[in-house]
Design a protein around this motif. Structure first.
Motif, PDB file in Angstrom:
ATOM      1  N   GLY A  53      41.288  37.304  39.149  1.00 35.66           N
ATOM      2  CA  GLY A  53      41.788  38.678  39.104  1.00 35.66           C
ATOM      3  C   GLY A  53      42.998  38.813  38.203  1.00 35.66           C
ATOM      4  O   GLY A  53      43.166  39.817  37.503  1.00 35.66           O
ATOM      5  N   LYS A  63      37.433  40.559  38.294  1.00 38.44           N
ATOM      6  CA  LYS A  63      37.600  40.778  39.734  1.00 38.44           C
ATOM      7  C   LYS A  63      36.447  40.173  40.531  1.00 38.44           C
ATOM      8  O   LYS A  63      35.341  39.996  40.018  1.00 38.44           O
ATOM      9  N   ASP A  64      36.727  39.929  41.816  1.00 38.10           N
ATOM     10  CA  ASP A  64      35.692  39.623  42.802  1.00 38.10           C
ATOM     11  C   ASP A  64      34.847  38.400  42.485  1.00 38.10           C
ATOM     12  O   ASP A  64      33.652  38.373  42.772  1.00 38.10           O
ATOM     13  N   THR A  94      34.282  34.834  43.633  1.00 44.26           N
ATOM     14  CA  THR A  94      34.687  33.961  44.727  1.00 44.26           C
ATOM     15  C   THR A  94      34.641  32.503  44.280  1.00 44.26           C
ATOM     16  O   THR A  94      33.847  32.124  43.404  1.00 44.26           O
ATOM     17  N   ASP A 139      39.250  34.315  46.929  1.00 42.11           N
ATOM     18  CA  ASP A 139      38.312  35.331  46.452  1.00 42.11           C
ATOM     19  C   ASP A 139      38.797  36.086  45.226  1.00 42.11           C
ATOM     20  O   ASP A 139      38.118  36.977  44.730  1.00 42.11           O
ATOM     21  N   ASP A 140      39.983  35.719  44.732  1.00 43.89           N
ATOM     22  CA  ASP A 140      40.454  36.488  43.584  1.00 43.89           C
ATOM     23  C   ASP A 140      41.216  35.628  42.587  1.00 43.89           C
ATOM     24  O   ASP A 140      42.229  36.049  42.040  1.00 43.89           O
ATOM     25  N   TYR A 151      46.816  32.449  48.577  1.00 45.84           N
ATOM     26  CA  TYR A 151      45.587  32.923  47.954  1.00 45.84           C
ATOM     27  C   TYR A 151      44.301  32.497  48.635  1.00 45.84           C
ATOM     28  O   TYR A 151      43.239  32.948  48.268  1.00 45.84           O
ATOM     29  N   THR A 199      41.357  32.690  51.205  1.00 53.18           N
ATOM     30  CA  THR A 199      40.792  33.832  51.937  1.00 53.18           C
ATOM     31  C   THR A 199      39.762  33.395  52.976  1.00 53.18           C
ATOM     32  O   THR A 199      39.378  34.168  53.821  1.00 53.18           O
ATOM     33  N   THR A 249      47.803  42.536  34.469  1.00 56.71           N
ATOM     34  CA  THR A 249      46.630  41.817  33.997  1.00 56.71           C
ATOM     35  C   THR A 249      46.741  41.602  32.500  1.00 56.71           C
ATOM     36  O   THR A 249      47.005  42.540  31.750  1.00 56.71           O
TER      37      THR A 249
END
Lengths: 459, 459
Positions: free
Chosen positions: A333, A338-339, A341, A329-330, A304, A306, B3
């Motif tokens: 998630g 989402k997104d 960081t 970065d996830d 995981y 990044t 999810t």
């Protein structure tokens, strides 16, 4: 109620007063540093819904999660056929809906998602709590152990990465370590290498293999790379990168040459350079030559990460890594956010404990608590000492009166066992003169002092 | 991986940074006091062998213990008939060999027995750890909560009892409480009363009933006593004792009259008198009139107390007891170590938290951590501030640089949310003059100061 001979559950430990003092010394040192860098403590519950944890640690990880049996008549809703077939695995969700925390990362992700609207971003937190794994216990591996994580989410700035290097350096230095290496790599460099070779789909295989360089050497890595689908030509391209030499600047220059055709790869190099620039601007350039080392074989087996990847080793004792981490970065998630960081590192508290123990780095005071024991000779001296006992404590001195007039030898052994540095002896003579005999346990030295002088000495 | 919307397991809580600061403020205050009285911290594992816990808390308690499912193919050795009959209860020992800690008392007894040969007696320990109970969650009742116990084993001296009163008084006073009552009773007095009535076999029934005086009043108690086998004449004897009036000395005098024929009962009174004599000798006689109260209806529902019994209530807020304890003479008997006397008390941390919150007694500092936030305007000011950031931290000041040049309003909200008391603003003007703008967030006041003056102000 039948008497049973008590024992510890397999893979667990009691911590004695002396061990607790030492563990708290480590945790308190880390907390002080974390707070100085603006990190705040949170705690999450010991157990989570099973569904929160399942599927986050791979199939092997799922097996190592301790499941908690539902309360009450837990079998009432269990499907008959699963019971008949004795399908242990399939039955789990029917009889267990909770499980013990397996690490601090997934509960942290859950925390961030659930509290996202109250959190001031970037959110900087640390967390020091036990985790539980149904591993086979062995020397140095326990079923209950503490993790110590420090993460920031919601900030892409590489200042964070630079600060984690400072945090590692300050915390380990405060603990007395003098020679350690903070290794840094970047996932994008690994991606770039796989691109340059023309096998981007094999990046995981590549990183898993070269991560083992320390353990199995170049030959072993090459053998594994071939097995995982790389060609002899690929190995030729990889070899100079794996065996990079020189200082950090030289290494980065060579990597840039190899990665000239990979935008991603060059970005990874640029990120490391920016981290280093931050450290220089912070006035800590000497760290970059003294204890920070670019190591592109570093992958930490985890998928995981990044961006930057860290790992810390002590060079004073043979010991695996005592810390590590990186940017992801996830993280959230998996819970639908989402997104976001984040970047974080962890400290291996159990290993750091062993290192400090082996190097004799725990301060004397980390094993002791009570400062002075007042010996108890008989009822009349006890009566005389009681106001002193209270006075000493009012002055903030941790003091005990031995609670009965036991033999002096026994009282001295008690002081020894508790590592109490001073014993105050008050007999007939002392009661009359008002001068108390203060014995220093380590040197055996004994002095006659007024109560005020004793307080001054002990404070 | 699908999810899922994350949630907490029922009856559990996350603790935010602000809550953690407040909780740590309570725990650290208690620890400081415990250590001053010579108590040392230990920790025991979160789970114990199921056999260690089973049968110690009564049938109802056993049901509330969280059991951990065995790992691997846990059904393989389960008897077919129990599966077929869906005998949830009988199946437990076949599929679960571990369970979560239900309190700190039984693990402490296990600890003492297992480590008896290493422990210097008297062994004085405190323990602050979570416990877990499968209770139905409700307001103020959680499935995971902290207990905070302090006990000494191996010492019959009543000095220990006296010191627990001082510990309660000092700890609660340090936390800012001004009006609280430390109730004291003695199990031997209860035994004596049952003897005098001529129904010693009904002592448990009697104590259970009179323990409820606060809740159900004299009429309710009398009704329950009748149901439990007492006669109308018994109630007449009991009435003046239950409704004792006057100060502690007067109460003890009256009890002695009633108990004149019971050696055990009189010994109970004598023990309380000795505890009070110790407190007087320690120079704390004013506590005996200010906050210590003899209450012979106090039984704490527990059967294992054999001497003094304590309970603490705050009088500033409507709240159940915030602490309690007593002397027990057979704690470790369940594990085969007979005749080890002990005495201990506990603090109800969750309730104390609520009391301090309601009375506004948490210090300002207990919610904040970072001392100053350096605002980030652009790359050039960032570069200028980096050495300052490091310098402030070297001076021990918890400092953050906002990691990106976001809008100032956003940075200010960040400082507000984290309760950071100061923001340092460094723009073009400040860079040229060397005078930095320090903004105090609460007053809004802004001052121009040199870096040295800022450090002096913040330290």
């Amino acid at each position: 109620m039948a008497t049973i001979k008590p024992s510890l559950a397999k893979g667990t430990r009691d911590f004695s007063p002396a061990e607790m003092e030492k563990r708290n010394y480590i945790f308190n040192t880390l907390k002080t540093v974390f707070k100085k860098f603006g990190y705040n403590e949170i705690q999450t519950p010991s157990f989570e819904n099973l569904s929160t944890l399942t599927g986050k640690y791979g199939e092997e990880g799922d097996k190592l999660i301790f499941k908690i049996l539902n309360s009450g008549d837990y079998l009432s809703k269990a499907p008959e056929n699963l019971l008949q077939e004795k399908s242990s695995n399939k039955l789990i969700p029917h009889i267990s809906e909770k499980a013990l925390r397996y690490d601090l990362t997934v509960p942290f992700a859950r925390y961030v998602v659930m509290h996202q609207h109250e959190l001031a971003m970037p959110f900087k937190r640390f967390q020091i709590q036990p985790v539980w794994r149904a591993d086979r216990p062995q020397r140095g591996r326990y079923r209950e152990f503490y993790q110590c994580d420090v993460d920031v989410v919601g900030s892409p700035s590489l200042l964070n990465e630079a600060e984690f290097i400072l945090i590692y350096h300050e915390a380990l230095s405060l603990l007395g370590l003098r020679d350690f290496t903070i290794k840094i790599n970047n996932r994008k460099i690994l991606t770039g290498i796989a691109e340059v070779i023309g096998k981007p789909e094999l990046i995981v295989d590549m990183t898993v293999a070269i991560d083992k360089l320390d353990k199995i050497g170049l030959e072993g890595v090459n053998k594994e790379l071939i097995e995982r689908g790389f060609s002899a030509e690929d190995l030729e391209v990889l070899k100079p990168i794996i065996l990079l030499e020189g200082d950090n600047t030289e290494k980065l220059t060579q990597i840039k040459e190899v990665l000239a055709q990979s935008t991603t790869g060059l970005q990874g190099v640029a990120e490391i350079e920016e981290v280093f620039a931050y450290i220089t601007s912070l006035g800590c350039a000497e760290l970059l030559t003294k204890c920070v080392e670019v190591d592109i074989t570093l992958a930490r087996g985890l998928n995981y990460y990044t961006g930057c990847i860290f790992e810390v080793k002590t060079n004073e004792v043979a010991m695996g890594s005592i810390g590590g981490g990186g940017r992801y970065d996830d993280l959230t998630g998996m819970f639908g956010l989402k997104d976001l960081t984040g970047v974080g590192v962890s400290f291996g508290a159990d290993r750091i404990y062993d290192v400090l123990e082996e190097l004799g780095l725990f301060p004397q005071s980390a094993g002791a608590t009570t400062k002075v024991l007042i010996a108890n000779f008989d009822k009349s001296t006890e009566l005389f000492t009681l106001p002193l006992l209270q006075k000493f404590r009012q002055e903030g001195i941790a003091t005990e009166l031995y609670p009965t007039a036991a033999k002096l030898k026994k009282q001295m052994s008690y002081a020894d066992a508790k590592r109490i540095p001073y014993v105050l002896l008050i007999g007939e003579e002392e009661m009359q003169s008002g001068l108390l005999s203060l014995k220093h346990m380590e040197t055996g030295e004994q002095q006659k002092l007024s109560a005020e002088d004793v307080i001054a000495r002990l404070k």
